[in-house]
Motif scaffolding. Structure first.
Motif, PDB file in Angstrom:
ATOM      1  N   ALA A  98     -29.059  16.711  38.270  1.00 35.98           N
ATOM      2  CA  ALA A  98     -30.421  16.534  38.781  1.00 35.98           C
ATOM      3  C   ALA A  98     -31.053  15.236  38.299  1.00 35.98           C
ATOM      4  O   ALA A  98     -32.059  14.799  38.865  1.00 35.98           O
ATOM      5  CB  ALA A  98     -31.295  17.728  38.368  1.00 35.98           C
ATOM      6  N   HIS A  99     -30.492  14.624  37.235  1.00 35.38           N
ATOM      7  CA  HIS A  99     -31.002  13.365  36.689  1.00 35.38           C
ATOM      8  C   HIS A  99     -32.493  13.464  36.355  1.00 35.38           C
ATOM      9  O   HIS A  99     -33.309  12.611  36.757  1.00 35.38           O
ATOM     10  CB  HIS A  99     -30.771  12.202  37.661  1.00 35.38           C
ATOM     11  CG  HIS A  99     -29.347  12.071  38.095  1.00 35.38           C
ATOM     12  ND1 HIS A  99     -28.913  12.443  39.370  1.00 35.38           N
ATOM     13  CD2 HIS A  99     -28.225  11.649  37.430  1.00 35.38           C
ATOM     14  CE1 HIS A  99     -27.612  12.218  39.474  1.00 35.38           C
ATOM     15  NE2 HIS A  99     -27.163  11.742  38.313  1.00 35.38           N
ATOM     16  N   LEU A 100     -32.853  14.537  35.669  1.00 35.66           N
ATOM     17  CA  LEU A 100     -34.257  14.785  35.358  1.00 35.66           C
ATOM     18  C   LEU A 100     -34.797  13.734  34.405  1.00 35.66           C
ATOM     19  O   LEU A 100     -34.074  13.213  33.544  1.00 35.66           O
ATOM     20  CB  LEU A 100     -34.427  16.177  34.747  1.00 35.66           C
ATOM     21  CG  LEU A 100     -33.970  17.362  35.604  1.00 35.66           C
ATOM     22  CD1 LEU A 100     -34.176  18.667  34.858  1.00 35.66           C
ATOM     23  CD2 LEU A 100     -34.736  17.387  36.924  1.00 35.66           C
ATOM     24  N   GLU A 101     -36.078  13.436  34.525  1.00 39.06           N
ATOM     25  CA  GLU A 101     -36.740  12.504  33.624  1.00 39.06           C
ATOM     26  C   GLU A 101     -36.688  13.023  32.196  1.00 39.06           C
ATOM     27  O   GLU A 101     -36.476  12.263  31.255  1.00 39.06           O
ATOM     28  CB  GLU A 101     -38.193  12.320  34.073  1.00 39.06           C
ATOM     29  CG  GLU A 101     -39.023  11.411  33.188  1.00 39.06           C
ATOM     30  CD  GLU A 101     -38.700   9.932  33.380  1.00 39.06           C
ATOM     31  OE1 GLU A 101     -39.197   9.127  32.591  1.00 39.06           O
ATOM     32  OE2 GLU A 101     -37.929   9.597  34.315  1.00 39.06           O
ATOM     33  N   GLU A 102     -36.886  14.359  32.036  1.00 41.74           N
ATOM     34  CA  GLU A 102     -36.831  15.004  30.721  1.00 41.74           C
ATOM     35  C   GLU A 102     -35.964  16.260  30.852  1.00 41.74           C
ATOM     36  O   GLU A 102     -36.473  17.353  31.098  1.00 41.74           O
ATOM     37  CB  GLU A 102     -38.234  15.345  30.228  1.00 41.74           C
ATOM     38  CG  GLU A 102     -39.146  14.124  30.094  1.00 41.74           C
ATOM     39  CD  GLU A 102     -40.462  14.454  29.422  1.00 41.74           C
ATOM     40  OE1 GLU A 102     -40.439  15.176  28.403  1.00 41.74           O
ATOM     41  OE2 GLU A 102     -41.504  13.996  29.916  1.00 41.74           O
ATOM     42  N   PRO A 103     -34.649  16.121  30.705  1.00 42.42           N
ATOM     43  CA  PRO A 103     -33.735  17.250  30.943  1.00 42.42           C
ATOM     44  C   PRO A 103     -33.927  18.406  29.963  1.00 42.42           C
ATOM     45  O   PRO A 103     -33.525  19.528  30.267  1.00 42.42           O
ATOM     46  CB  PRO A 103     -32.346  16.623  30.797  1.00 42.42           C
ATOM     47  CG  PRO A 103     -32.560  15.362  30.041  1.00 42.42           C
ATOM     48  CD  PRO A 103     -33.927  14.879  30.382  1.00 42.42           C
ATOM     49  N   ASP A 104     -34.518  18.156  28.789  1.00 41.72           N
ATOM     50  CA  ASP A 104     -34.716  19.229  27.811  1.00 41.72           C
ATOM     51  C   ASP A 104     -36.077  19.906  27.960  1.00 41.72           C
ATOM     52  O   ASP A 104     -36.480  20.693  27.102  1.00 41.72           O
ATOM     53  CB  ASP A 104     -34.584  18.666  26.390  1.00 41.72           C
ATOM     54  CG  ASP A 104     -33.173  18.155  26.112  1.00 41.72           C
ATOM     55  OD1 ASP A 104     -32.226  18.739  26.672  1.00 41.72           O
ATOM     56  OD2 ASP A 104     -33.033  17.167  25.347  1.00 41.72           O
ATOM     57  N   ALA A 105     -36.805  19.578  29.050  1.00 42.17           N
ATOM     58  CA  ALA A 105     -38.135  20.170  29.253  1.00 42.17           C
ATOM     59  C   ALA A 105     -37.987  21.627  29.672  1.00 42.17           C
ATOM     60  O   ALA A 105     -37.176  21.971  30.545  1.00 42.17           O
ATOM     61  CB  ALA A 105     -38.892  19.393  30.324  1.00 42.17           C
ATOM     62  N   HIS A 106     -38.780  22.500  29.046  1.00 47.80           N
ATOM     63  CA  HIS A 106     -38.793  23.919  29.383  1.00 47.80           C
ATOM     64  C   HIS A 106     -40.238  24.373  29.550  1.00 47.80           C
ATOM     65  O   HIS A 106     -41.145  23.886  28.855  1.00 47.80           O
ATOM     66  CB  HIS A 106     -38.108  24.754  28.299  1.00 47.80           C
ATOM     67  CG  HIS A 106     -36.670  24.411  28.107  1.00 47.80           C
ATOM     68  ND1 HIS A 106     -35.675  24.853  28.946  1.00 47.80           N
ATOM     69  CD2 HIS A 106     -36.043  23.629  27.173  1.00 47.80           C
ATOM     70  CE1 HIS A 106     -34.506  24.393  28.535  1.00 47.80           C
ATOM     71  NE2 HIS A 106     -34.696  23.636  27.466  1.00 47.80           N
ATOM     72  N   LEU A 107     -40.445  25.319  30.455  1.00 48.57           N
ATOM     73  CA  LEU A 107     -41.798  25.786  30.723  1.00 48.57           C
ATOM     74  C   LEU A 107     -42.424  26.470  29.513  1.00 48.57           C
ATOM     75  O   LEU A 107     -43.640  26.440  29.334  1.00 48.57           O
ATOM     76  CB  LEU A 107     -41.796  26.743  31.929  1.00 48.57           C
ATOM     77  CG  LEU A 107     -41.544  26.086  33.288  1.00 48.57           C
ATOM     78  CD1 LEU A 107     -41.408  27.136  34.372  1.00 48.57           C
ATOM     79  CD2 LEU A 107     -42.671  25.116  33.638  1.00 48.57           C
ATOM     80  N   GLU A 108     -41.580  27.098  28.639  1.00 56.37           N
ATOM     81  CA  GLU A 108     -42.153  27.749  27.464  1.00 56.37           C
ATOM     82  C   GLU A 108     -42.691  26.725  26.456  1.00 56.37           C
ATOM     83  O   GLU A 108     -43.474  27.073  25.564  1.00 56.37           O
ATOM     84  CB  GLU A 108     -41.136  28.668  26.790  1.00 56.37           C
ATOM     85  CG  GLU A 108     -39.808  27.998  26.485  1.00 56.37           C
ATOM     86  CD  GLU A 108     -38.775  28.250  27.554  1.00 56.37           C
ATOM     87  OE1 GLU A 108     -37.595  28.346  27.211  1.00 56.37           O
ATOM     88  OE2 GLU A 108     -39.163  28.368  28.740  1.00 56.37           O
ATOM     89  N   ASP A 109     -42.280  25.450  26.603  1.00 59.32           N
ATOM     90  CA  ASP A 109     -42.788  24.404  25.721  1.00 59.32           C
ATOM     91  C   ASP A 109     -43.996  23.688  26.315  1.00 59.32           C
ATOM     92  O   ASP A 109     -44.486  22.703  25.738  1.00 59.32           O
ATOM     93  CB  ASP A 109     -41.687  23.369  25.447  1.00 59.32           C
ATOM     94  CG  ASP A 109     -40.486  23.998  24.726  1.00 59.32           C
ATOM     95  OD1 ASP A 109     -40.700  24.957  23.977  1.00 59.32           O
ATOM     96  OD2 ASP A 109     -39.355  23.518  24.940  1.00 59.32           O
ATOM     97  N   LEU A 110     -44.454  24.157  27.482  1.00 56.84           N
ATOM     98  CA  LEU A 110     -45.572  23.511  28.159  1.00 56.84           C
ATOM     99  C   LEU A 110     -46.848  23.660  27.340  1.00 56.84           C
ATOM    100  O   LEU A 110     -47.141  24.742  26.821  1.00 56.84           O
ATOM    101  CB  LEU A 110     -45.767  24.145  29.544  1.00 56.84           C
ATOM    102  CG  LEU A 110     -46.592  23.378  30.559  1.00 56.84           C
ATOM    103  CD1 LEU A 110     -45.927  22.063  30.918  1.00 56.84           C
ATOM    104  CD2 LEU A 110     -46.760  24.228  31.825  1.00 56.84           C
TER     105      LEU A 110
END
Length: 788
Positions: A592-604
């Motif tokens: 997916a080439h995410l900008e922040e691949p380690d981003a998780h909704l629980e860390d929002l």
């Protein structure tokens, strides 16, 4: 010459040549030979010769003439005979204009008498009327109609409108004027309404009947869509809602001929005499609401109705009260309740139908799936009909928004759907506690495994359904054994243990006398289940090292002791499945080439000043927007965390095995513009973006200036994805309402906004502090701690 002689002349001029007869006689042929040469009887030749002698006409006289001229010279041209008596159209028109009680039958009878006296044939009555109407059309004269008291009413909207003024802004707004007329008395009802919609049209008609105190037998209406669906020379189809209205008041609705207002000349005249006169008299007054305007309109209309006729002694009001009102049909006992019918639609698998008035889905009994139904919407209820039978009724929810979901009657659900929808996390915990502590722990594991508890409901449902075929003791025993082997056992492993426990119980039961009762395929110790080296090499070649690792872990821990072969294999396969699914998720996140691949909704960051809806975020984590076909628009200032949220949502989608791709707006558009020079490559790129299940576009519309070409490229991508029912997450600094301006207010830009906005969840991240400033202190503390 008589009519029969006239016919004989036509026959002769078409069959016998007088020139040929005289020519043959002049050459010396006998009468018989001349008749044979001319193809006629001898007597005919003799008659022609005798007439020619009487008129002293010979061959020399007709030699240079035509047959018709030769005939006229020998016999003479007959006078034209008029077989039918002529009709005096002007006289008929004057008679009907002078006295409206005169009927066409009386005028026709007088015409017949005159025709007989002049020895001419009269036209039949139908032909007489037909020729008169043709004359009227040719001379642009309207046919005089004869009206009966309370027989006909005519409805129409006035061409010119009245105005009301907004008391706050001073803005003027036009309001249409409805006019109803009873032609016999010319009594008129006039009233202004907010608009010309179906609701206002029906309300105006109902108000006119209430004003008259009854209903005429027939109403003549215009060909507006609010009343007429189709009007051709072969067929007239009334709007279904208006047809119901007419049936309620027991009136027959007849639309006049298209583009022919003479079918309702009384109301057309009333529009000119009443509505326009009232408009002119009130033009200098200022009205601030429609009720105030209608009070003035009603007063003026009453004055005009009471005004005496110019050529009669009475007035419209007097004629109405004396002759028309006593003959009107009575009003129905119950008032009219407006109903709107939605077009026929087939019930989908969700057993719900759309109410066109409110754009809300309402349920029907599940047995009607696949059948065509119609929805009837009243101000207070929504009724659904199938083949004329009402199958469902709901209280109308005017304030219910389409995004809030459908309105469902629990009784309409199929049993397995009702059971599933009525179960939630607390229900699963409560039911698991009835079975035992091990089952409760397994259920808790299912509920806490995903980002939201709803993701584990399916496994909870399957496990508790085992109670229908297995005892609670067997389920509890299987859960205990699974927990002793794995920290978070899957449903598949537990299901295998449940089946083995049940099978072992059956085999150990000596009541059946089975020879297999003493046989147990249980391995005595982990040494007997060690994989052979050859098997290990084969598994490595198949890239199934997860099985090898699971087997070695069981052997080292000694947990393999006491397991049956089937239980042992089930654990190995379960471990393999878990590893493979984890690898697939990692591939999806990496691809997916995410900008922040380690981003998780629980860390929002859910700080209160950001005003984020935790319930909405929780629903989005389950992939709710994908199943319902919604886009997501994340709006935040620079550094507000929109890229983190977009990456976190994409991460959650990848963990549900949805393929995603993260693109920067500028990079995506530039690539499309470059590929525009190669149509084939450009088409392939659009197709690849179209097929992508989830697309994340960051820095949306972040550009110095957006050209029409860029807007067209965006439209190509957005339109292709909309048609393919794919979903997009957009991260932007700009509010949606400002997008059209950024896109240059061009048609392509408007289309882009329309396709994205109409089915999107819009998340606006507020708070004036950027994420970098928000966590600066935390980073500083961590660095100081590391130095210490």
């Amino acid at each position: 010459m008589t009519a029969s002689q006239n016919d004989d002349w036509r026959k002769l001029t078409s069959s016998v040549s007088y020139r040929d007869v005289l020519r043959h006689r002049a050459s010396g042929l006998s009468l018989q030979k001349t008749a044979d040469a001319c193809g006629c009887a001898r007597s005919t030749v003799q008659d022609i010769v005798q007439l020619a002698k009487k008129r002293d006409v010979g061959w020399k006289d007709v030699e240079d003439l035509t047959d018709a001229e030769a005939y006229e010279l020998v016999r003479g041209k007959p006078e034209q005979v008029e077989l039918y008596a002529p009709i005096d159209y002007k006289k008929i028109y004057d008679e009907m204009t002078r006295d409206r009680t005169v009927k066409m039958t009386i005028l026709w009878e007088e015409y017949v008498i005159e025709a007989v006296e002049s020895d001419k044939r009269p036209y039949q009555y139908s032909r007489f009327c037909e020729k008169y109407h043709v004359w009227c059309d040719a001379n642009d004269i309207a046919v005089i109609r004869r009206y009966i008291a309370a027989d006909i009413g005519e409805f129409d909207w006035a061409g010119k409108k009245l105005t009301i003024c907004n008391p706050d802004t001073g803005e003027l707004a036009d309001v249409p004027v409805f006019v109803a007329c009873l032609p016999y008395s010319q009594y008129v009802f006039v009233r202004a309404y907010p608009d010309m919609t179906m609701e206002s049209w029906l309300q105006a008609a109902a108000d006119s009947f209430a004003f008259f105190g009854g209903c005429p037998r027939i109403v003549v209406i215009d060909n507006l869509r609010t009343g007429v669906t189709k009007h051709t020379s072969e067929e007239i189809v009334l709007n279904r809602t208006f047809r119901e209205f007419a049936e309620h008041y027991n009136v027959a609705a007849i639309p006049h001929a298209p583009r022919r207002p003479r079918g309702k000349n009384s109301v057309e005249s009333s529009v000119d005499k009443f509505a326009n006169k009232i408009r002119l008299e009130l033009r200098k007054q200022r009205f601030f609401d429609i009720d105030e305007l209608n009070e003035a309109v009603a007063a003026k209309a009453a004055e005009l109705n009471a005004k005496p006729f110019q050529k009669r002694a009475s007035s419209r009001a007097e004629v109405f009260l004396e002759r028309t009102k006593p003959c009107l049909q009575p009003l129905p006992e119950r008032p009219w309740e407006r109903a709107i019918w939605s077009p026929k639609a087939k019930v989908g698998k969700s057993y719900r139908v759309l109410c066109a008035a409110d754009k809300v889905l309402y349920s029907v009994p599940h047995r009607f799936v696949g059948k065509e139904v119609e929805a009837r919407t009243t101000p207070h209820a929504v009724e659904v009909y199938c083949e004329g039978e009402r199958i469902a009724i709901h209280a109308r929810q005017r304030t219910h928004m389409p995004e809030d979901g459908p309105i469902t009657n629990p009784e309409h659900r199929a049993k397995h759907h009702a059971d599933y929808l009525d179960h939630d996390s607390e229900w699963y915990r409560h039911e698991a506690a009835k079975t035992g502590p091990a089952t409760t722990k397994v259920i808790e594991g299912f509920l806490s495994e995903g980002l939201a508890e709803e993701q584990g409901w399916g496994w909870c449902e399957k496990l508790l359904k085992q109670r229908a075929s297995h005892s609670s003791a067997a389920i509890e025993s299987a859960c205990e054994k699974a927990l002793s082997i794995l920290a978070n056992p899957s449903y598949k492993a537990i299901n295998t243990l449940i089946e083995n426990t049940a099978k072992s119980t059956e085999l150990d039961d000596p009541a059946g006398g089975s020879p297999w009762a003493i046989r147990r395929y249980q391995l005595e110790g982990y040494g007997k289940i060690m994989l052979k080296q050859q098997t290990i090499e084969q598994l490595k070649k198949l890239k199934l090292t997860a099985i090898i690792e699971a087997a070695e872990a069981l052997e080292r821990s000694g947990q393999a002791k006491g397991l049956t072969a089937q239980e042992y294999v089930a654990i190995l396969i379960d471990n393999l499945y878990t590893v493979k699914m984890t690898e697939k998720i990692e591939r999806l996140i990496s691809g997916a080439h995410l900008e922040e691949p380690d981003a998780h909704l629980e860390d929002l960051c859910m700080d209160s000043d950001r005003e984020l809806d935790a319930g909405l975020i929780s629903r989005l984590a389950t992939g709710d927007y994908i199943s319902k076909g919604h886009n997501i628009i994340i709006q935040a200032a620079a550094g507000g965390g929109k890229s983190f949220m977009g990456s976190a949502l994409a991460n959650a989608a990848c963990r549900q095995f949805v393929k995603a791709e993260y693109l920067n707006y500028r990079d995506m558009v530039d690539e499309l513009l470059v590929l525009r020079t190669d149509p084939l490559k450009h088409k392939k790129k659009i197709t690849s973006l179209k097929r992508l299940p989830l697309l994340i576009v960051d820095d949306w519309l972040l550009s110095d200036s957006i050209t029409i070409q860029e807007a067209n490229e965006l439209l190509a991508v957005v339109d292709a994805r909309t048609r393919a029912k794919k979903f997009t997450i957009i991260c932007t600094q700009y509010l949606v309402d400002g997008w059209p301006v950024l896109l240059g207010n061009c048609p392509a830009g408007d289309s882009v906004v329309d396709r994205i906005k109409n089915n999107a969840y819009i998340i606006e991240i507020k708070g004036g502090i950027s994420m970098r400033e928000r966590f600066k202190d935390d980073d500083l503390k961590e660095s100081n701690h590391a130095v210490a």
